[in-house]
Structure formats: C-alpha cells, structure tokens
Design an enzyme around this catalytic site. Structure first.
Site, PDB file in Angstrom:
ATOM      1  N   SER A  52      18.800 129.660  44.809  1.00  7.60           N
ATOM      2  CA  SER A  52      18.221 128.408  44.314  1.00  7.60           C
ATOM      3  C   SER A  52      16.789 128.254  44.807  1.00  7.60           C
ATOM      4  O   SER A  52      16.506 128.398  45.990  1.00  7.60           O
ATOM      5  CB  SER A  52      19.050 127.214  44.785  1.00  7.60           C
ATOM      6  N   HIS A  90      17.443 120.196  45.651  1.00  7.12           N
ATOM      7  CA  HIS A  90      18.687 120.257  46.411  1.00  7.12           C
ATOM      8  C   HIS A  90      18.615 121.242  47.583  1.00  7.12           C
ATOM      9  O   HIS A  90      19.451 121.202  48.479  1.00  7.12           O
ATOM     10  CB  HIS A  90      19.872 120.587  45.483  1.00  7.12           C
ATOM     11  N   ASP A 108      15.105 118.506  39.531  1.00  4.31           N
ATOM     12  CA  ASP A 108      15.545 119.297  40.693  1.00  4.31           C
ATOM     13  C   ASP A 108      14.425 120.204  41.193  1.00  4.31           C
ATOM     14  O   ASP A 108      14.656 121.337  41.607  1.00  4.31           O
ATOM     15  CB  ASP A 108      16.789 120.120  40.370  1.00  4.31           C
TER      16      ASP A 108
END
Length: 462
Positions: free
Chosen positions: A222, A116, A146
């Site tokens: 992230s 993402h 992910d």
C-alpha cells in the site's frame, strides 16, 4: 548339397530384387518421417512468445526501485491495566508499528503514500533502498482518495519517480508494482492493466475509480508505485480484493492524475478542492435503457440538475446522456468520477451528451464541492444553494451526501437536510465544524432535520 546351393541362390536373387526396388522407390518418392506429438495440447504461436520476451522491465525497475520507500507508522496508545483505568481513561502506553510503502515524487523529498498507511501515526520513519532512515513529517491527507503527503529532509537530492498520464494507460499495457510487501523491501512485480475506472462499491460508496492490475500486490505494498515500462508513475497501489487477505490476482491503484492533483491541492490550499458538475446521475444498463425508452446502454444519464450550478447554467437537462468529457469516453459513472477527480473548481470541461438521438457538446464550469464529515455521526454533509433550500421550503441547512459507516448506512440518511445540531442553527458546513468541535464527546448529539418526504424530525444519538 544341391538343395542347399539352390536355396542360397534363390535367397540371393530375392535380396537383389528387394534392394533394387527400394532404390527405385527412394529416387521417385522420398520418405518423410513425422514424429507423433507426445501431448494432446496444441502449442501456442511462438511469435507471441517472442513478442513477450522483447518487453524489457529492467530500465523501469532500476529507475523506480530507489525512489520507492518503506514507511513505518508508529502509533502510541494507552492500554488500561485495571477497572478504574478502563472507565476513567489512562493506562500504560504501548507502541504499535505498522508499515507500508511510499513514492518519492520530487528531489526535495516529498513522498506520496496511502492515508491508511500513516493514519493515527505518532511517529513516521522512512527507509530508502540504500538502508538510510529518515524521520518524516506529515504534510496533509485526503481520506476520500486515501492519499497522503509526507516529507523527508536531506542534504542531497533524492531519487524520484516522474508522474505519467494515467488517462493514457491502455488495457493490456505492461506495468510494474514496486513496494515492500511483508516487510520485504524493494520488491518488483509485473503485470498488465486489467481494467480502468474500476468502481469498488465496498469503499463506503466513495465516488472513485481505480486502475486494476494483475501485478502481485500484498500487505505492505500500500502506497507503493504502479509504473509503466518507461518508469513513469501511473498509480499508487492501494487495495486488493481477497478472501484470504493476500493477493489472489486482483489489485487496485489510485490513478496518478488524481493523486497528483490531491497533493498539489494540499500544498497550495491545505485541503483538496473538488470540482463537480452539479448533477445527480445514474449509469445506464439494459433495464434502465428499456425503462427510459432509449437504445443506449453505455453512458451516464442525468437524473437531476442542481439549480444555479454549472450544469444548470450550461444548459444540461434531466434525461441527457453523458457520453464524453473532454473527449474521454464515459461508459459508466466511475469513468466520469475518475476524470473529474483530476479537475478543480472553475475548470471548464467539454461535456458531450446525447439528447433526442443527437450528440451535442456543451462547456460546463465546475463548481466547488463543499463538504465536511461529522465523524461522531458517521455522515458527510454538503452546503446547499439558496435555490435548493427554497425548493424544500427551508431557510438554512446542510444536506447529508453519504454515510461513512455501515452502521449509519442502514438508516438511509442520504438527502436529508440538517437544520440544527444540539439546538444550534446550521447554515453551512462551517457551522457544523464549529458546533461539533465545541461539544463534549461523551454527551449525546441532537439532530433536527427535514427528511426526503418534507417531514421535520429530531434524532438523538448517544
């Protein structure tokens, strides 16, 4: 005058007696003075504080901070400026910049990050801790975990973080989260392992397990590193749970064993190779245990066996309770999913089951999970064996395994078998990819399928 002298002598005599008595008491019974506490709180054990202070994070931070990078994702989209461009397409191009983190995992510049973080990127830029900026190339992605792999080129070797074994992390173990929250580069926070194999249901039902930690993680973290006190990579920071959008005490990381397996698959095969047992399962709890008449409340119970699969060939049976895989304890489905996520098709795993009150270990050869997503329909489908099709009275088709969007999830399509798309026969996921790649994206999709009750239906999605 005599009266005054008499009073003086009495006072002097009394004083002498008092002083003598004090001296006698002092020798026989020393007086100890105790200070009353000024607080009602009871002090904690000082030895515990001392043990905490002996944990040194400086070496791990120094090893890691130079290998965690700032990833900028530049996406270019067209914004319509009038009614004609809105309906016919076009408009003025506008660039948007997103950011996250990444971890260099090899001296030649391979970087692991979250899918993402780099999704829909027109251009990727990577900035190291020394402020040097590089253009990055996308190598491959796996939306299911992910995880994404990108690469930068340089004349010299890059600093990197070695992989650790995420299966060996322990609850309460100290960890560091390294990343770039809110564009604050090279930020290090500390915490402990709060839980392992954490199942996040909101992740579209994706069978994945996360390492949970209380190290502070925020937007921009992230794709960053979760490392142990030796500076080894044990996870890729991926998500938080928060009503405010900021850290409130819980953060989650993809285990390093799973991330490592994903990037190795991308480099070797170009996609991720997933190995499965070939069973349908459910996690045990008190209600299910009472219903089944078993004493166990931890483990994974086999609810069905795919004919011709690895589990079927090994002798696993419906009703068996899986307790361990390769000696790794299985208390719930996420434990099993997390461990199998680090394995490949044709790997042999030792499955310890409980059957009729007795434990038994059987070797199971993992088979390949062959799936693809139909993004325009918001579903994932998988190939079926001939025996499975025969049981349903069909000669061809693919099965819907899960919904990819909340809108589609409400229709409960899991388990249906798609036999045709746009009136073309579907034999396997290759046919699905071919048919969907040729369609006009503005045209409706006609889907013919058999539902879980054995009835044939046709839906048209517009």
């Amino acid at each position: 005058m005599k009266q005054t002298v008499r009073l003086f002598l009495v006072a002097l005599f009394a004083g002498a007696i008092t002083l003598g008595g004090y001296k006698m008491l002092e020798k026989e019974s020393p007086i100890s003075i105790t200070q009353e506490p000024t607080s009602k709180f009871i002090p904690t054990n000082f030895s515990a504080v001392g043990a905490e202070m002996n944990t040194d994070f400086t070496e791990a931070a120094e090893k890691t901070v130079h290998a965690v990078v700032h990833v900028k994702n530049i996406t270019v989209s067209r914004q319509p400026t009038n009614i004609f461009e809105y309906f016919q397409g076009g408009g003025q191009p506008r660039a948007r910049v997103g950011s996250g983190s990444g971890v260099i995992v090899s001296p030649d510049g391979y970087i692991v990050t979250n899918n993402h973080v780099i999704a829909n990127a027109s251009n990727l830029e990577v900035t190291l801790n020394n402020n040097r900026t590089y253009s990055a190339k996308l190598i491959g992605t796996d939306p299911g975990t992910d995880i994404a792999l990108i690469k930068i080129e340089g004349e010299d070797n890059f600093p990197f973080v070695p992989f650790g074994d995420s299966n060996n992390v322990k609850l309460g173990e100290w960890v560091l989260a390294v990343g770039n929250p809110f564009n604050l580069t090279s930020t290090v926070t500390a915490g402990i392992i709060s839980a392992k194999a954490r199942d996040l249901n909101q992740f579209d039902g994706n069978p994945q397990s996360f390492i949970q930690t209380d190290a502070a993680v925020n937007r921009g973290n992230s794709g960053g590193a979760l490392v142990n006190t030796r500076g080894e990579l044990i996870g890729i920071n991926t998500a938080i749970t928060s009503e405010t959008g900021s850290y409130v005490g819980y953060s989650f990381a993809v285990p390093s064993n799973n991330a490592r397996k994903v990037i190795e698959d991308i480099l070797e095969y170009g996609n991720v190779q997933r190995g499965i047992l070939g069973i349908q399962v459910g996690s045990l709890n008190t209600d299910l245990a009472n219903k089944l008449g078993v004493d166990e409340t931890q483990g994974v119970i086999i609810g069905g066996i795919e004919k011709g699969g690895g589990a079927d060939m090994s002798g696993l049976k419906e009703g068996d309770i899986i307790k361990q895989i390769d000696g790794v304890q299985v208390n719930k489905f996420a434990d099993m999913a997390g461990y199998l996520g680090s394995k490949r098709p044709n790997d042999v795993v030792q499955v310890t089951i409980l059957r009729d009150g007795k434990e038994k270990t059987l070797p199971v050869t993992l088979e390949k999970l062959e799936t693809t997503s139909i993004d325009d329909l918001g579903i994932e489908v998988k190939n079926l064996k001939k025996a499975e099709l025969k049981d349903r009275g069909l000669k061809n088709g693919v099965m819907v395994t899960r919904a990819l969007t909340p809108e589609i999830a409400q229709y409960k399509l899991e388990g249906i078998i798609i036999t045709q798309l746009n009136d073309e026969t579907v034999n396997d996921i290759t046919d699905v990819t071919r048919i969907m790649s040729r369609r006009n994206h503005r045209s409706p999709i006609k889907m013919t399928f058999m539902d879980t009750k054995g009835q044939m239906n046709t839906f048209i999605f517009r």
